[in-house]
Design a protein around this motif. Structure first.
Motif, PDB file in Angstrom:
ATOM      1  N   GLU A   1      11.179 -37.071 -48.482  1.00 50.17           N
ATOM      2  CA  GLU A   1      11.735 -38.306 -47.897  1.00 50.17           C
ATOM      3  C   GLU A   1      13.096 -38.631 -48.506  1.00 50.17           C
ATOM      4  N   SER A   2      13.293 -38.270 -49.774  1.00 51.14           N
ATOM      5  CA  SER A   2      14.578 -38.551 -50.428  1.00 51.14           C
ATOM      6  C   SER A   2      15.612 -37.461 -50.128  1.00 51.14           C
ATOM      7  N   GLY A   3      15.185 -36.423 -49.408  1.00 47.84           N
ATOM      8  CA  GLY A   3      16.107 -35.351 -49.044  1.00 47.84           C
ATOM      9  C   GLY A   3      16.154 -34.209 -50.043  1.00 47.84           C
ATOM     10  N   ASN A   4      15.323 -34.278 -51.076  1.00 41.76           N
ATOM     11  CA  ASN A   4      15.302 -33.213 -52.087  1.00 41.76           C
ATOM     12  C   ASN A   4      14.281 -32.158 -51.660  1.00 41.76           C
ATOM     13  N   TYR A   5      14.661 -31.347 -50.668  1.00 49.79           N
ATOM     14  CA  TYR A   5      13.738 -30.373 -50.088  1.00 49.79           C
ATOM     15  C   TYR A   5      13.343 -29.238 -51.030  1.00 49.79           C
ATOM     16  N   PRO A   6      14.271 -28.711 -51.840  1.00 45.73           N
ATOM     17  CA  PRO A   6      13.855 -27.617 -52.747  1.00 45.73           C
ATOM     18  C   PRO A   6      12.747 -28.022 -53.713  1.00 45.73           C
ATOM     19  N   ASP A   7      12.922 -29.173 -54.369  1.00 44.61           N
ATOM     20  CA  ASP A   7      11.892 -29.637 -55.308  1.00 44.61           C
ATOM     21  C   ASP A   7      10.612 -30.023 -54.581  1.00 44.61           C
ATOM     22  N   ALA A   8      10.769 -30.529 -53.359  1.00 44.90           N
ATOM     23  CA  ALA A   8       9.597 -30.883 -52.543  1.00 44.90           C
ATOM     24  C   ALA A   8       8.767 -29.636 -52.236  1.00 44.90           C
ATOM     25  N   MET A   9       9.453 -28.530 -51.887  1.00 43.38           N
ATOM     26  CA  MET A   9       8.740 -27.282 -51.597  1.00 43.38           C
ATOM     27  C   MET A   9       8.090 -26.719 -52.861  1.00 43.38           C
ATOM     28  N   THR A  10       8.772 -26.845 -54.010  1.00 43.60           N
ATOM     29  CA  THR A  10       8.208 -26.377 -55.279  1.00 43.60           C
ATOM     30  C   THR A  10       6.909 -27.113 -55.596  1.00 43.60           C
ATOM     31  N   ALA A  11       6.919 -28.438 -55.413  1.00 42.38           N
ATOM     32  CA  ALA A  11       5.716 -29.239 -55.673  1.00 42.38           C
ATOM     33  C   ALA A  11       4.599 -28.874 -54.708  1.00 42.38           C
ATOM     34  N   MET A  12       4.947 -28.666 -53.431  1.00 48.54           N
ATOM     35  CA  MET A  12       3.940 -28.324 -52.430  1.00 48.54           C
ATOM     36  C   MET A  12       3.332 -26.954 -52.709  1.00 48.54           C
ATOM     37  N   ASN A  13       4.160 -25.990 -53.098  1.00 50.89           N
ATOM     38  CA  ASN A  13       3.648 -24.654 -53.433  1.00 50.89           C
ATOM     39  C   ASN A  13       2.725 -24.700 -54.650  1.00 50.89           C
ATOM     40  N   SER A  14       3.057 -25.558 -55.614  1.00 49.04           N
ATOM     41  CA  SER A  14       2.200 -25.714 -56.799  1.00 49.04           C
ATOM     42  C   SER A  14       0.838 -26.269 -56.401  1.00 49.04           C
ATOM     43  N   ALA A  15       0.829 -27.210 -55.465  1.00 47.17           N
ATOM     44  CA  ALA A  15      -0.433 -27.786 -54.982  1.00 47.17           C
ATOM     45  C   ALA A  15      -1.274 -26.736 -54.270  1.00 47.17           C
ATOM     46  N   ILE A  16      -0.624 -25.927 -53.431  1.00 46.63           N
ATOM     47  CA  ILE A  16      -1.351 -24.894 -52.680  1.00 46.63           C
ATOM     48  C   ILE A  16      -1.876 -23.804 -53.619  1.00 46.63           C
ATOM     49  N   LYS A  17      -1.137 -23.522 -54.673  1.00 46.01           N
ATOM     50  CA  LYS A  17      -1.589 -22.532 -55.645  1.00 46.01           C
ATOM     51  C   LYS A  17      -2.915 -22.947 -56.282  1.00 46.01           C
ATOM     52  N   LEU A  18      -3.102 -24.262 -56.454  1.00 49.97           N
ATOM     53  CA  LEU A  18      -4.353 -24.768 -57.025  1.00 49.97           C
ATOM     54  C   LEU A  18      -5.495 -24.751 -56.017  1.00 49.97           C
ATOM     55  N   ASP A  19      -5.139 -24.804 -54.732  1.00 49.16           N
ATOM     56  CA  ASP A  19      -6.162 -24.799 -53.674  1.00 49.16           C
ATOM     57  C   ASP A  19      -5.645 -23.992 -52.485  1.00 49.16           C
ATOM     58  N   PRO A  20      -5.681 -22.643 -52.614  1.00 46.57           N
ATOM     59  CA  PRO A  20      -5.077 -21.769 -51.603  1.00 46.57           C
ATOM     60  C   PRO A  20      -5.677 -21.911 -50.199  1.00 46.57           C
TER      61      PRO A  20
ATOM     62  N   GLY B   1      -6.276 -26.256 -45.823  1.00 50.58           N
ATOM     63  CA  GLY B   1      -5.540 -26.242 -44.557  1.00 50.58           C
ATOM     64  C   GLY B   1      -4.569 -27.394 -44.419  1.00 50.58           C
ATOM     65  N   ASP B   2      -4.944 -28.549 -44.910  1.00 46.67           N
ATOM     66  CA  ASP B   2      -4.084 -29.736 -44.810  1.00 46.67           C
ATOM     67  C   ASP B   2      -2.781 -29.520 -45.570  1.00 46.67           C
ATOM     68  N   LEU B   3      -2.878 -28.944 -46.774  1.00 43.78           N
ATOM     69  CA  LEU B   3      -1.679 -28.664 -47.563  1.00 43.78           C
ATOM     70  C   LEU B   3      -0.790 -27.638 -46.864  1.00 43.78           C
ATOM     71  N   LYS B   4      -1.412 -26.643 -46.263  1.00 42.23           N
ATOM     72  CA  LYS B   4      -0.637 -25.618 -45.565  1.00 42.23           C
ATOM     73  C   LYS B   4       0.117 -26.212 -44.368  1.00 42.23           C
ATOM     74  N   GLN B   5      -0.540 -27.133 -43.677  1.00 36.09           N
ATOM     75  CA  GLN B   5       0.144 -27.803 -42.557  1.00 36.09           C
ATOM     76  C   GLN B   5       1.333 -28.619 -43.050  1.00 36.09           C
ATOM     77  N   LYS B   6       1.145 -29.287 -44.175  1.00 39.55           N
ATOM     78  CA  LYS B   6       2.245 -30.073 -44.744  1.00 39.55           C
ATOM     79  C   LYS B   6       3.398 -29.167 -45.179  1.00 39.55           C
ATOM     80  N   ARG B   7       3.055 -28.029 -45.752  1.00 40.13           N
ATOM     81  CA  ARG B   7       4.109 -27.094 -46.155  1.00 40.13           C
ATOM     82  C   ARG B   7       4.849 -26.546 -44.938  1.00 40.13           C
TER      83      ARG B   7
END
Length: 323
Positions: free
Chosen positions: A222-241, A244-250
């Motif tokens: 939302e703040s426009g910081n897409y690189p860090d946003a993707m890093t955080a999302m990938n970290s979340a998915i790594k914990l729960d591969p 499906g909800d996380l994958k849709q958000k990514r």
């Protein structure tokens, strides 16, 4: 056997501690408060000085008859010493009996070599009588330690089986083995339950971390910081591969990033055509941060920097010639 052992131990104790008995008599102890008595008794027990600890607690009990902690500590110390004393005596019984059991075959070989030796024959007879007489003590040891120490119980009963096999010995030994099996299964269940509890705790902790990372990714996007946003999302998915909800958000975040990359690329191309090369390079480098693996953008940056370098070189040469 145990009677002989008891007398030997008694004589040893009298001989070794006779000069010290006056030091541990209750009447020789002065006033002492309850906390101090408890601390000192624990220290004495830790040092293996059980009788002194018990005498001290008895003395403290006489001084503080209404103190429950002193009374409980005295009862506990007496019970624990009874078990500890019995354990030590039974260990001696095991070691002595096992040694005797092993010596008899050697003595029989010696008697076979010297059949007329009255000394060897008499000694062998005494040893066999002692060995057979130890069976009752071994059975008592096995019974006592069924609830206290299965290891000692098994040692006693295994020796008794070797010396004098019989239904009573077999029954007690089978009981010890069943107790041990039950103990092993109980310990295995405890460990399994403990591991299950740890997995549940880890799962709860992991779920909380995933939730935090997902919220962080959304806030960064939302703040426009897409690189860090993707890093955080990938970290979340790594914990729960398999989430499906996380994958849709990514996927949604990736669409936003791709759109941003396209816009930046278009801006950079326009700046490049207008010969604003430094601004074009900056726009493409921003796009490359959003799409680090893009060979196309990397090539465009390289091209623009090459052109910029040539222009700067020409300008430098021209300036030098004018001078």
């Amino acid at each position: 056997m145990r009677g002989r052992l008891g007398w030997c131990l008694l004589v040893s104790v009298i001989f070794l501690t006779g000069c010290q008995q006056l030091q541990i008599k209750g009447e020789d102890l002065g006033p002492i408060d309850a906390p101090q008595a408890l601390d000192q008794s624990r220290l004495l027990v830790k040092q293996g000085r059980w009788e002194e600890a018990i005498v001290l607690l008895e003395h403290a009990k006489n001084l503080h008859p209404d103190n429950k902690a002193i009374g409980d500590a005295l009862v506990t110390s007496r019970n624990e010493w009874h078990v500890r004393q019995r354990t030590l005596e039974d260990l001696i019984l095991i070691y002595e009996t096992d040694a005797l059991y092993r010596k008899i075959p050697v003595m029989e070989k010696l008697l076979k070599a010297q059949p007329k030796s009255y000394f060897i024959d008499s000694k062998l007879l005494i040893w066999k009588r002692e060995l057979k007489g130890s069976v009752g003590d071994l059975l008592a040891c096995g019974s006592f330690h069924l609830d206290e120490s299965l290891r000692i119980s098994k040692l006693c009963l295994e020796l008794a089986k070797k010396i004098e096999p019989g239904s009573q010995t077999e029954a007690l030994y089978d009981m010890a083995m069943q107790r041990e099996e039950h103990k092993v299964k109980k310990e295995q269940k405890r460990k399994a339950d403990e591991q299950k509890k740890k997995r549940v705790v880890a799962a709860v902790s992991r779920a909380g971390t995933i939730k935090q990372l997902s919220a962080k990714a959304e806030a960064l996007a939302e703040s426009g910081n897409y690189p860090d946003a993707m890093t955080a999302m990938n970290s979340a998915i790594k914990l729960d591969p398999n989430n499906g909800d996380l994958k849709q958000k990514r996927q949604a975040l990736q669409i936003l990033i791709d759109e941003q990359v396209v816009e930046l690329d278009a801006v950079a191309e326009r700046l490049y055509r207008e010969e604003h090369l430094e601004a074009a390079v900056a726009a493409w480098e921003t796009a490359l941060k959003l799409s680090p693996g893009s060979h196309e953008i990397t090539a465009k940056i390289k091209r623009a920097k090459t052109v910029l370098k040539k222009i700067q070189h020409l300008e430098s040469t021209k300036t030098g010639a004018n001078r």
